[in-house]
Write a protein that holds these residues in place. Structure first.
Motif, short mmCIF file in Angstrom:
data_model
loop_
_atom_site.label_atom_id
_atom_site.label_comp_id
_atom_site.label_asym_id
_atom_site.label_seq_id
_atom_site.Cartn_x
_atom_site.Cartn_y
_atom_site.Cartn_z
N LYS A 213 9.75 -94.04 -52.20
CA LYS A 213 9.96 -94.72 -53.49
C LYS A 213 8.65 -95.12 -54.17
O LYS A 213 8.65 -95.52 -55.33
N GLU A 214 7.54 -95.04 -53.40
CA GLU A 214 6.25 -95.47 -53.96
C GLU A 214 5.18 -94.43 -53.62
O GLU A 214 5.19 -93.87 -52.52
N PHE A 215 4.27 -94.25 -54.54
CA PHE A 215 3.24 -93.22 -54.37
C PHE A 215 1.90 -93.70 -54.92
O PHE A 215 1.86 -94.30 -56.01
N ILE A 216 0.84 -93.42 -54.17
CA ILE A 216 -0.52 -93.65 -54.65
C ILE A 216 -1.00 -92.31 -55.21
O ILE A 216 -0.92 -91.28 -54.54
N LEU A 217 -1.43 -92.34 -56.47
CA LEU A 217 -1.72 -91.09 -57.17
C LEU A 217 -3.21 -90.84 -57.27
O LEU A 217 -3.92 -91.57 -57.98
N CYS A 218 -3.69 -89.80 -56.60
CA CYS A 218 -5.09 -89.41 -56.73
C CYS A 218 -5.14 -88.17 -57.61
O CYS A 218 -5.51 -87.06 -57.15
N PHE B 116 6.63 -82.72 -55.68
CA PHE B 116 6.71 -83.42 -54.39
C PHE B 116 7.29 -84.81 -54.59
O PHE B 116 8.19 -85.23 -53.85
N ALA B 117 6.79 -85.54 -55.60
CA ALA B 117 7.28 -86.91 -55.84
C ALA B 117 8.76 -86.90 -56.20
O ALA B 117 9.53 -87.77 -55.77
N GLU B 118 9.16 -85.90 -56.97
CA GLU B 118 10.57 -85.82 -57.41
C GLU B 118 11.50 -85.61 -56.21
O GLU B 118 12.54 -86.25 -56.08
N CYS C 101 11.31 -89.02 -62.18
CA CYS C 101 11.35 -89.85 -60.98
C CYS C 101 11.77 -91.28 -61.32
O CYS C 101 11.05 -92.24 -60.98
N ALA C 102 12.92 -91.43 -61.98
CA ALA C 102 13.36 -92.77 -62.38
C ALA C 102 13.46 -93.67 -61.14
O ALA C 102 13.95 -93.24 -60.09
N GLY C 103 12.99 -94.90 -61.25
CA GLY C 103 13.12 -95.87 -60.15
C GLY C 103 11.99 -95.79 -59.14
O GLY C 103 11.88 -96.67 -58.28
N LYS C 104 11.16 -94.74 -59.20
CA LYS C 104 10.04 -94.64 -58.25
C LYS C 104 8.79 -95.27 -58.87
O LYS C 104 8.64 -95.28 -60.09
#
Ligand code: 13P
Ligand code: SF4
Length: 298
Positions: A224-229, A217-219, A242-245
């Motif tokens: 550009k930003e993600f909170i990871l649970c 999903f992130a890829e 996911c370079a740059g994210k």
């Protein structure tokens, strides 16, 4: 130098190295296959190598051995065990079976072989919905993870779910307020969540899925930003894909997964490590629900 030594030892031992996304990034870098629990179980079941080094926790090595019993399965650290794998009791399963007619016992792969042996089918976080929805039974006893069970139950209102009260001690400590404060700090970030998290956390999420589903999903996402649970070991694969994210993890480390180190992986190939050994009866009773999972998840 270490890479050359690794290749030499792998050839000598006719070995393949499998690693879960939660082990240390340096260990993932040594592996031939890296993935989520379902992917690794399939790879282990099909492997033609004599030795499988499983960089993960004990239930993963046991599942590999059960699915491919003629192989030697080695765990780099014997103490790396998933606490949730023990959070149900055979006598409670039997009691509920006696009380509820046509009960299907669905067992998360994060479980001991003894619990699998009491079950009708195993699931992982990436195939649980597909498998439970394919079962003809209305009553489902979902063990040992209540959170994953509740997540599936909300999507299958035609079924009646029963639980025995287990949880992942890593994912279940994340609270809604932890996610909310990250959202305040990073308002554009999407929230990506493993179903082992509490319902209050899943409710705040933009996407809920297994480790590999979260990474995909992130890829693919434009965000550009993600909170990871989910456990921060996924940051290694995310950094490759996911370079740059940017990623902001709120989940603590799984200390059992982190017991696996590059040194212990090398030691496994050099006469060390911990060989998974199980009795024939124990393995054959647990094989049936695991094979049913591989069949139904196809
Ligand atoms: P998945 O590999 O199915 O995402 O599960 C995560 C986990 O907790 C493994 O222990
Ligand atoms: Fe077990 Fe949770 Fe660690 Fe996964 S993250 S191995 S479920 S304790």
């Amino acid at each position: 130098m270490v890479a050359e030594e690794l290749q030499r030892l792998k050839q000598r031992e006719n070995a393949v190295i499998l690693a879960h996304y939660y082990v240390d990034g340096q260990v993932q870098a040594m592996a031939d296959y890296v993935g989520d629990s379902y992917y690794l179980a399939k790879i282990a079941a099909q492997s033609d190598k004599q030795t499988i080094v499983f960089c993960g926790v004990r239930f993963m090595g046991e599942s590999a051995k059960i699915l491919n019993p003629s192989r030697r399965v080695l765990l780099p650290d014997a103490q790396a065990d998933c606490p949730m794998a023990h959070m149900a009791r055979a006598e409670d399963i039997r009691r509920l079976r006696a009380q509820i007619p046509n009960l299907a016992v669905v067992c998360y792969i994060n479980s001991t072989a003894a619990l699998k042996a009491e079950s009708d089918v195993c699931v992982t976080s990436s195939n649980a919905l597909k498998i439970v929805s394919a079962l003809p039974n209305k009553d489902i006893l979902f063990i040992p993870d209540d959170n994953l069970g509740h997540y599936i139950a909300a999507r299958l209102p035609e079924k009646r779910f029963h639980y025995l009260g287990g949880h992942c001690p890593v994912h279940s400590v994340v609270l809604a307020q932890d996610v909310e404060s990250e959202k305040l700090a990073h308002p554009a970030a999407k929230v990506l969540t493993h179903p082992e998290c509490r319902g209050e956390v899943r409710a705040l999420s933009d996407f809920v899925g297994s480790t590999s589903e979260i990474i995909s999903f992130a890829e693919k996402s434009d965000a550009k930003e993600f909170i990871l649970c989910t456990e921060p070991g996924v940051l290694y694969e995310l950094s490759l894909r996911c370079a740059g994210k940017k990623f902001y993890p709120v989940t603590p480390l799984c200390l059992d997964m982190k017991l696996v180190t590059p040194e212990k992986v090398l030691a496994c190939l050099n006469g060390g490590g911990f060989e998974v050994k199980m009795g024939e009866d124990e393995m054959s009773a647990a094989r049936r629900p695991l094979e049913r999972m591989l069949e139904l998840a196809k």
